[in-house]
Design an enzyme around this catalytic site. Structure first.
Site, short mmCIF file in Angstrom:
data_model
loop_
_atom_site.label_atom_id
_atom_site.label_comp_id
_atom_site.label_asym_id
_atom_site.label_seq_id
_atom_site.Cartn_x
_atom_site.Cartn_y
_atom_site.Cartn_z
N ASP A 187 19.93 65.35 -13.58
CA ASP A 187 20.44 66.37 -14.81
C ASP A 187 20.92 65.42 -15.83
O ASP A 187 21.89 64.82 -16.11
CB ASP A 187 21.78 66.70 -14.14
CG ASP A 187 22.31 67.91 -14.57
OD1 ASP A 187 21.72 68.65 -15.67
OD2 ASP A 187 23.33 68.78 -14.20
N HIS B 17 31.63 68.24 -13.90
CA HIS B 17 30.48 67.82 -13.08
C HIS B 17 30.80 67.27 -11.70
O HIS B 17 30.54 67.38 -10.36
CB HIS B 17 29.12 67.25 -13.76
CG HIS B 17 28.48 68.42 -14.51
ND1 HIS B 17 27.14 68.69 -14.37
CD2 HIS B 17 28.69 69.26 -15.70
CE1 HIS B 17 26.78 69.44 -15.07
NE2 HIS B 17 27.69 69.82 -15.68
N GLY C 142 19.38 78.47 -19.51
CA GLY C 142 19.74 78.05 -20.88
C GLY C 142 21.15 77.40 -20.60
O GLY C 142 21.54 77.22 -19.59
#
Length: 399
Positions: A300, A270, A229
């Site tokens: 991703d 990131h 999630g």
């Protein structure tokens, strides 16, 4: 060449003295570890630690035959007593080689942190590399023959393995053993899972290994799907699985979203987290990348790929969806899953796990939820390993 690990833990041991953390509390019995020390053929001792003589005795070994003691890193804390009959410890200057009467050759390898690595060649030619805690080899530029065994701080410096792999010093048959294990890596099955993803393993204190025996080298899953999630830690887990490999291609499917400041902050976070050697490409055209030969792919994420695919087929318009959009999307998903199935690259993909809670209020929301569930199921079917990340904790669903 026979290797006995008198200890496999960090310099302070595991659990750390007086540390109340959860990992130290769980590091009991077989999961407890003394500071790392290696005994090679009973003749060469790499790192002298407190209680080394007792640790050798527990492993059915003796230090009476030790002819050389070498230290790999500065030892903090109280002075370590040298057992009777054991030579005084020393260090070999970087780049120099020491030859023992037993036929072992030891070459000192320069590190990018305080300490010295040791490349040991046995009398019969087996090759071993031992790295100090928190260190990675410095100045690796030339291609090298793979070592038979590498002992390194895989938990603290996975990039050391990436550097060794980049120059061929770690190959498919190299037995990578994690040492200097600290409380930053949880003990038990989770430790084994994390190390296996890097192509490494852990062994208990007192284990004796034959350098050059490859049967225990773990197989790295070639295709992995990581579900979770929002803010579950799924992207961190996906990145962790490839941080011990060089030249990873990071495939960002979200685009730049010019003008969205919050999105830019997410993207920057990131990038900051990823190793500097990784390359990044922003695209949703995954099928050609999966068909190419090349370094590992980290995708991703599939959730944003699906958004782009649904945009392209007009999935948000009920009439278009009913006429041709649903069929077109099914074809796009089929092409992707077939490309994953036939890909020869290592692939780690991230996707959101949705649909376990409230039913979306809109038809488009329900459509997206349903299609993402189908995509995740189809993609997972082609993967050797499927993981679900919940609150930063990994549940293995497959593999």
């Amino acid at each position: 060449m026979e290797l006995t690990l008198l200890g496999t833990g960090a310099p302070a041991g595991l659990p750390r003295p007086d540390c109340p953390c959860a990992n130290c509390s769980a590091a009991l019995g077989p999961d407890s570890r003394a500071a790392t020390a290696l005994l090679l053929d009973g003749a060469l001792l790499l790192d002298l630690t407190p209680g080394a003589a007792f640790a050798a005795a527990r492993a059915g070994r003796s230090l009476t035959g030790v002819r050389q003691v070498l230290l790999s890193h500065p030892h903090d804390g109280p002075a370590v007593e040298v057992p009777a009959g054991v030579p005084q410890p020393g260090r070999v200057p970087d780049g120099q080689e020491l030859t023992l009467l037993t036929g072992h050759r030891v070459r000192a390898v320069a590190m990018d942190a305080p300490g010295t690595g040791y490349a040991v060649t046995g009398p019969e030619g087996q090759r071993l590399l031992y790295l100090p805690p928190g260190g990675a080899p410095a100045g690796l530029a030339e291609l090298s023959e793979p070592y038979d065994m590498v002992l390194a701080d895989v938990g603290g410096r996975p990039d050391a393995l990436a550097k060794l792999r980049a120059v061929g010093a770690v190959g498919p048959t190299t037995d990578v053993v994690a040492v200097h294990l600290d409380h930053d890596v949880p003990p038990g099955p989770e430790l084994g899972r994390r190390l296996a993803a890097a192509g490494a393993r852990a062994v208990p204190d007192g284990a004796t290994l034959a350098v050059g025996a490859y049967e225990d080298v773990p197989d790295v899953p070639r295709r992995t799907l990581v579900l979770g999630g929002a803010r579950s830690g799924k992207s961190v887990e996906a990145e962790r699985r490839l941080e011990a490999f060089p030249d990873v291609l990071y495939v960002a499917t979200g685009g730049s979203r010019n003008g969205d400041t919050e999105w830019s902050v997410r993207v920057a976070a990131h990038r900051e987290r990823r190793p500097g050697s990784w390359r990044t490409v922003e695209t949703c055209d995954l099928v050609p990348l999966l068909a190419e030969e090349g370094p590992p792919l980290l995708v991703d994420c599939l959730s944003l790929w699906l958004t782009d695919a649904m945009d392209s087929v007009g999935a948000w318009d009920d009439a278009v969806w009913a006429e041709r959009g649903e069929k077109a999307l099914r074809e796009r998903v089929r092409e992707l899953t077939e490309a994953v199935r036939s890909s020869r690259r290592a692939v780690v993909a991230v996707s959101n796990e949705v649909g376990s809670g409230i039913v979306p209020a809109t038809a488009s929301g329900r459509r997206y939820r349903d299609e993402l569930g189908r995509l995740n199921a189809g993609f997972a079917e082609q993967c050797e390993q499927v993981l679900l990340v919940v609150a930063g904790q990994v549940v293995v669903l497959r593999g």
